[in-house]
Design a protein around this motif. Structure first.
Motif, PDB file in Angstrom:
ATOM      1  N   SER A 157      32.322  71.327  58.930  1.00 41.96           N
ATOM      2  CA  SER A 157      33.756  71.599  58.882  1.00 41.96           C
ATOM      3  C   SER A 157      34.288  71.263  57.498  1.00 41.96           C
ATOM      4  O   SER A 157      33.632  70.582  56.708  1.00 41.96           O
ATOM      5  CB  SER A 157      34.494  70.783  59.945  1.00 41.96           C
ATOM      6  OG  SER A 157      34.303  69.383  59.717  1.00 41.96           O
ATOM      7  N   THR A 158      35.478  71.732  57.228  1.00 44.37           N
ATOM      8  CA  THR A 158      36.133  71.520  55.935  1.00 44.37           C
ATOM      9  C   THR A 158      37.495  70.877  56.155  1.00 44.37           C
ATOM     10  O   THR A 158      38.234  71.301  57.054  1.00 44.37           O
ATOM     11  CB  THR A 158      36.319  72.861  55.197  1.00 44.37           C
ATOM     12  OG1 THR A 158      35.046  73.495  55.056  1.00 44.37           O
ATOM     13  CG2 THR A 158      36.932  72.643  53.815  1.00 44.37           C
ATOM     14  N   PRO A 159      37.865  69.868  55.356  1.00 44.69           N
ATOM     15  CA  PRO A 159      39.185  69.259  55.521  1.00 44.69           C
ATOM     16  C   PRO A 159      40.306  70.269  55.272  1.00 44.69           C
ATOM     17  O   PRO A 159      40.241  71.078  54.342  1.00 44.69           O
ATOM     18  CB  PRO A 159      39.213  68.163  54.446  1.00 44.69           C
ATOM     19  CG  PRO A 159      37.790  67.916  54.103  1.00 44.69           C
ATOM     20  CD  PRO A 159      37.074  69.211  54.295  1.00 44.69           C
ATOM     21  N   LYS A 160      41.331  70.199  56.115  1.00 45.55           N
ATOM     22  CA  LYS A 160      42.523  71.021  55.905  1.00 45.55           C
ATOM     23  C   LYS A 160      43.365  70.398  54.793  1.00 45.55           C
ATOM     24  O   LYS A 160      43.350  69.184  54.590  1.00 45.55           O
ATOM     25  CB  LYS A 160      43.361  71.093  57.185  1.00 45.55           C
ATOM     26  CG  LYS A 160      42.664  71.736  58.363  1.00 45.55           C
ATOM     27  CD  LYS A 160      43.543  71.655  59.612  1.00 45.55           C
ATOM     28  CE  LYS A 160      42.837  72.220  60.842  1.00 45.55           C
ATOM     29  NZ  LYS A 160      43.682  72.068  62.066  1.00 45.55           N
ATOM     30  N   ASN A 161      44.101  71.224  54.093  1.00 45.80           N
ATOM     31  CA  ASN A 161      45.049  70.718  53.107  1.00 45.80           C
ATOM     32  C   ASN A 161      46.397  71.388  53.345  1.00 45.80           C
ATOM     33  O   ASN A 161      46.488  72.386  54.062  1.00 45.80           O
ATOM     34  CB  ASN A 161      44.559  70.968  51.679  1.00 45.80           C
ATOM     35  CG  ASN A 161      45.178  69.979  50.684  1.00 45.80           C
ATOM     36  OD1 ASN A 161      46.124  69.257  51.012  1.00 45.80           O
ATOM     37  ND2 ASN A 161      44.648  69.946  49.466  1.00 45.80           N
ATOM     38  N   ILE A 162      47.422  70.844  52.758  1.00 47.07           N
ATOM     39  CA  ILE A 162      48.775  71.374  52.921  1.00 47.07           C
ATOM     40  C   ILE A 162      49.365  71.622  51.539  1.00 47.07           C
ATOM     41  O   ILE A 162      49.248  70.779  50.642  1.00 47.07           O
ATOM     42  CB  ILE A 162      49.679  70.378  53.682  1.00 47.07           C
ATOM     43  CG1 ILE A 162      49.098  70.052  55.067  1.00 47.07           C
ATOM     44  CG2 ILE A 162      51.090  70.943  53.840  1.00 47.07           C
ATOM     45  CD1 ILE A 162      49.869  68.961  55.799  1.00 47.07           C
ATOM     46  N   ASN A 163      49.981  72.768  51.374  1.00 54.29           N
ATOM     47  CA  ASN A 163      50.725  73.043  50.145  1.00 54.29           C
ATOM     48  C   ASN A 163      52.196  72.703  50.384  1.00 54.29           C
ATOM     49  O   ASN A 163      52.881  73.375  51.151  1.00 54.29           O
ATOM     50  CB  ASN A 163      50.579  74.510  49.745  1.00 54.29           C
ATOM     51  CG  ASN A 163      49.161  74.846  49.340  1.00 54.29           C
ATOM     52  OD1 ASN A 163      48.517  74.072  48.632  1.00 54.29           O
ATOM     53  ND2 ASN A 163      48.658  75.987  49.791  1.00 54.29           N
ATOM     54  N   PHE A 164      52.648  71.640  49.752  1.00 56.55           N
ATOM     55  CA  PHE A 164      54.025  71.202  49.936  1.00 56.55           C
ATOM     56  C   PHE A 164      54.935  71.877  48.907  1.00 56.55           C
ATOM     57  O   PHE A 164      54.507  72.212  47.800  1.00 56.55           O
ATOM     58  CB  PHE A 164      54.131  69.689  49.776  1.00 56.55           C
ATOM     59  CG  PHE A 164      53.341  68.919  50.788  1.00 56.55           C
ATOM     60  CD1 PHE A 164      53.752  68.845  52.108  1.00 56.55           C
ATOM     61  CD2 PHE A 164      52.178  68.258  50.425  1.00 56.55           C
ATOM     62  CE1 PHE A 164      53.023  68.135  53.041  1.00 56.55           C
ATOM     63  CE2 PHE A 164      51.444  67.540  51.342  1.00 56.55           C
ATOM     64  CZ  PHE A 164      51.870  67.487  52.664  1.00 56.55           C
ATOM     65  N   GLU A 165      56.183  72.015  49.295  1.00 61.81           N
ATOM     66  CA  GLU A 165      57.182  72.482  48.334  1.00 61.81           C
ATOM     67  C   GLU A 165      57.445  71.368  47.325  1.00 61.81           C
ATOM     68  O   GLU A 165      57.611  70.215  47.684  1.00 61.81           O
ATOM     69  CB  GLU A 165      58.480  72.845  49.068  1.00 61.81           C
ATOM     70  CG  GLU A 165      59.604  73.309  48.145  1.00 61.81           C
ATOM     71  CD  GLU A 165      60.924  73.483  48.878  1.00 61.81           C
ATOM     72  OE1 GLU A 165      61.957  73.568  48.207  1.00 61.81           O
ATOM     73  OE2 GLU A 165      60.916  73.519  50.130  1.00 61.81           O
ATOM     74  N   GLY A 166      57.469  71.707  46.064  1.00 62.07           N
ATOM     75  CA  GLY A 166      57.765  70.706  45.056  1.00 62.07           C
ATOM     76  C   GLY A 166      56.780  70.744  43.910  1.00 62.07           C
ATOM     77  O   GLY A 166      56.061  71.715  43.712  1.00 62.07           O
TER      78      GLY A 166
END
Length: 662
Positions: free
Chosen positions: A495-504
């Motif tokens: 599996s691969t870690p999820k990431n999040i693209n945050f505003e900013g």
């Protein structure tokens, strides 16, 4: 061949009983291993014999209840000598004959039960020395035991010891002043408010335990050994509040001074050995140490007691490093006790004797396969699926030898390769990177997760011994499979870690990237995601001096109470608090700024300082290859995280199941 670590293999004595070495199997509750008569079922018999076969000098069984009626525990819950004595003798006599064939000795551990420490629903009669709230659910009230119930219980101990002697046990251990169980509740003034002869003074609070040993000695003879499971110190700050090893706190339960006096009284009453640890159910992680403890944590308690009593001290506490065990002998104890190491590897003692420590399968301290299963299934082990079912779920040679291709060198692929090779198959394992271990590589970076890396080393050594063909830096696509003459394909692509693209303006890094040193961590850190990986990463960084906050969108961290085994959950929560890690639940990130994040919690929006943002929001299965190859005209299996993202235990267990049957 010379014995390795000869100090550990010298003989020991408990009373007049000679034990062939100084290595004991610690008592671990055989919950779920009783048959309908309260006897040892065949799985339990095989489990103990397997450890005797591999060199353990003394086996102390897990708790056996002296009377199922005291708390109205379900029959299948624990073995019980008095439920059907003839059936009990028949099951254990033949087991003890087999144990003795290997030169091992065996004690049965006898318990009065749980009292206020009963998991809700585990017993039907809620009793305690005095009226007490249940440890886990304060809405449940345990009534005070009557004198008649106490006297009956004492007689049940004596009767159980007589039955045990007839069954061929070499001695008994009384599960009394230990871990906050029923008899320990009598011993601790915090729980015992009685005004009769079983309450008040220390002598009165220990009266049940002293009357039990005196009665057994009278019934079974002075030379019949009786050991005592004994917690020197309660390690409690208060009800349901454990005290961490790092903390300075006032003891709410039994302190060391009283523990010394109690030990003197108990030894004077006739106990031949003390099997020592520390803790209660209120500080449960002390009795069942998670990975967050340092090795050998009970040595300080054994050293104290050896100065005050003249009977052998048996001591456990994560001493599978033989140098630690040797340092404890003579100074802290007379016999070394191994618990979970013997669940993880039944051959541990023999591998120790012959100097094959690189072949030892390590305990991870996770509790997932042992205590984490109570209530759902019998105790086993996360890294050893055959534990507790040695004869019915072992690895057998394959009738038809096959060529097997395993794609992926994470823990599932490694276990599948090991098992398939033991069965006689020709195994090729292809790993796309230059190292084996998958998610255990970053996962094992914190000091408290060091055994994850030991597990990878174990697998590497096993694959060497089994001549598995390991190919590194090898990516397999559907069309590549035709190049190999294989009969079975096992996909273990992880599996691969999820990431999040945050505003900013700030970039975020995954916990894996941080653990592997692929990004700089500045002083003020926000971790987005309060699951196990997020919280353990927070703890690791806080221990390194970083100021850490955890932001979790759910109402609770760690998946909510009960998602982890209790002792691991309790200790991790206490450690997060001790290291001043701020926890924001029901909170989400709105946007990032240069040195802060804007978060929303309910109707409130506010800023938190953040120089580094780390995400730990789960993993995505890498199952694309399996989907492409699943319809090949040969068997194709999908295991580990590429099948379903889960923990180490299920990666190993599912791999074992598949490879055991290909």
């Amino acid at each position: 061949m010379m014995k390795r670590y000869p100090q550990l293999f010298e003989s020991a004595y408990i009373g007049k009983l000679k034990i062939k070495n100084k290595l004991s199997m610690a008592p671990m509750g055989p919950v779920g291993y009783a048959d309908a008569f309260g006897a040892f079922n065949q799985r339990l018999q095989d489990y103990y014999v397997e450890r005797a076969k591999n060199g353990v000098g003394l086996i102390i069984t897990g708790i056996c209840n002296v009377d199922m009626g005291t708390e109205e525990m379900p029959t299948i819950g624990l073995p019980c000598p008095t439920s059907n004595p003839i059936a009990f003798i028949h099951s254990t006599y033949q087991m003890n004959e087999r144990v003795h064939a290997y030169g091992a000795k065996i004690f049965i551990q006898l318990t009065a039960g749980l009292g206020r420490s009963a998991l809700p629903g585990f017993v039907n009669k809620n009793i305690a020395p005095s009226e007490n709230e249940n440890r886990f659910d304060p809405r449940i009230i345990h009534r005070e035991m009557t004198k008649d119930e106490i006297r009956t219980l004492i007689q049940k101990f004596i009767a159980s010891a007589v039955i045990a002697k007839k069954s061929g046990f070499d001695g008994v251990e009384i599960h009394a002043v230990h871990e906050g169980y029923l008899l320990d509740q009598f011993a601790i003034s915090l729980f015992n408010h009685r005004t009769d002869e079983y309450g008040g003074s220390l002598e009165n609070r220990l009266r049940i335990s002293t009357e039990i040993v005196k009665g057994i000695k009278k019934a079974c003879g002075e030379d019949f050994p009786v050991s005592l499971r004994y917690s020197l110190k309660s390690c409690m700050k208060g009800i349901r509040q454990g005290g961490l090893p790092e903390e300075d706190y006032e003891e709410a339960g039994r302190d060391i001074e009283e523990g010394i006096e109690a030990a003197k009284i108990l030894v004077a009453a006739g106990y031949d050995a003390l099997n020592v640890d520390a803790g209660t159910y209120d500080s449960w992680y002390w009795n069942h140490p998670p990975m967050y403890f340092e090795d050998g944590m009970y040595r300080q308690f054994g050293e104290i007691l050896k100065k005050h009593v003249n009977v052998p001290i048996i001591l456990a506490g994560r001493m599978d490093d033989p140098e630690i065990a040797i340092s404890a002998l003579g100074k802290s104890c007379d016999i070394i006790s191994y618990g979970r190491p013997l669940l993880a590897d039944e051959e541990y003692v023999e591998k120790l004797r012959t100097g094959r420590l690189d072949e030892v399968r390590p305990c991870l301290g996770c509790h997932e396969g042992c205590l984490g299963r109570i209530g759902n299934a019998p105790i086993s082990c996360a890294v050893n699926p055959a534990c507790g079912r040695e004869k019915i779920y072992g690895i057998e040679a394959a009738v038809a030898k096959k060529n097997i291709l395993i794609i992926g060198g994470g823990v599932a692929g490694l276990e599948a390769a090991r098992v398939a090779a033991i069965r006689g198959h020709k195994v090729m394992l292809c790993e796309k990177s230059d190292q084996l271990g998958g998610n255990l590589i970053p996962g094992g970076v914190p000091h408290f997760k060091r055994n994850d890396h030991k597990l990878v080393s174990y697998y590497k050594r096993q694959l060497e011994l089994l001549n598995v063909d390991v190919k590194y830096n090898t990516t397999i696509a559907k069309e590549d499979i035709k190049k190999y003459d294989v009969d079975v394909v096992i996909a273990a692509t992880g599996s691969t870690p999820k990431n999040i693209n945050f505003e900013g303006v700030q970039a975020s890094f995954t916990a894996d990237q941080i653990l592997l040193g692929k990004a700089e961590v500045k002083d003020e850190v926000i971790i987005v995601g309060g699951g196990l990986v997020g919280c353990e990463t927070a703890l690791w960084l806080a221990q390194k001096g970083k100021k850490v906050a955890v932001v979790e969108i759910a109402k609770e961290i760690l998946g909510g109470h009960g998602s982890l085994p209790h002792m691991n959950e309790f200790m991790l929560l206490d450690l997060l608090k001790y290291y001043h890690i701020d926890i924001y639940t029901g909170t989400s990130i709105v946007k990032t700024k240069e040195n802060s994040v804007e978060v929303k919690q309910g109707d409130k929006i506010f800023e938190l300082p953040a120089e580094t943002i780390i995400t730990s929001v789960g993993y995505t299965s890498n199952d694309n290859l399996y989907k492409e190859i699943k319809d090949l005209d040969i068997p194709v299996y999908n295991i580990g995280d590429s099948n379903k993202v889960h923990n180490i235990m299920y990666a190993i267990w599912n791999a074992y199941e598949v490879a055991r049957n290909v």
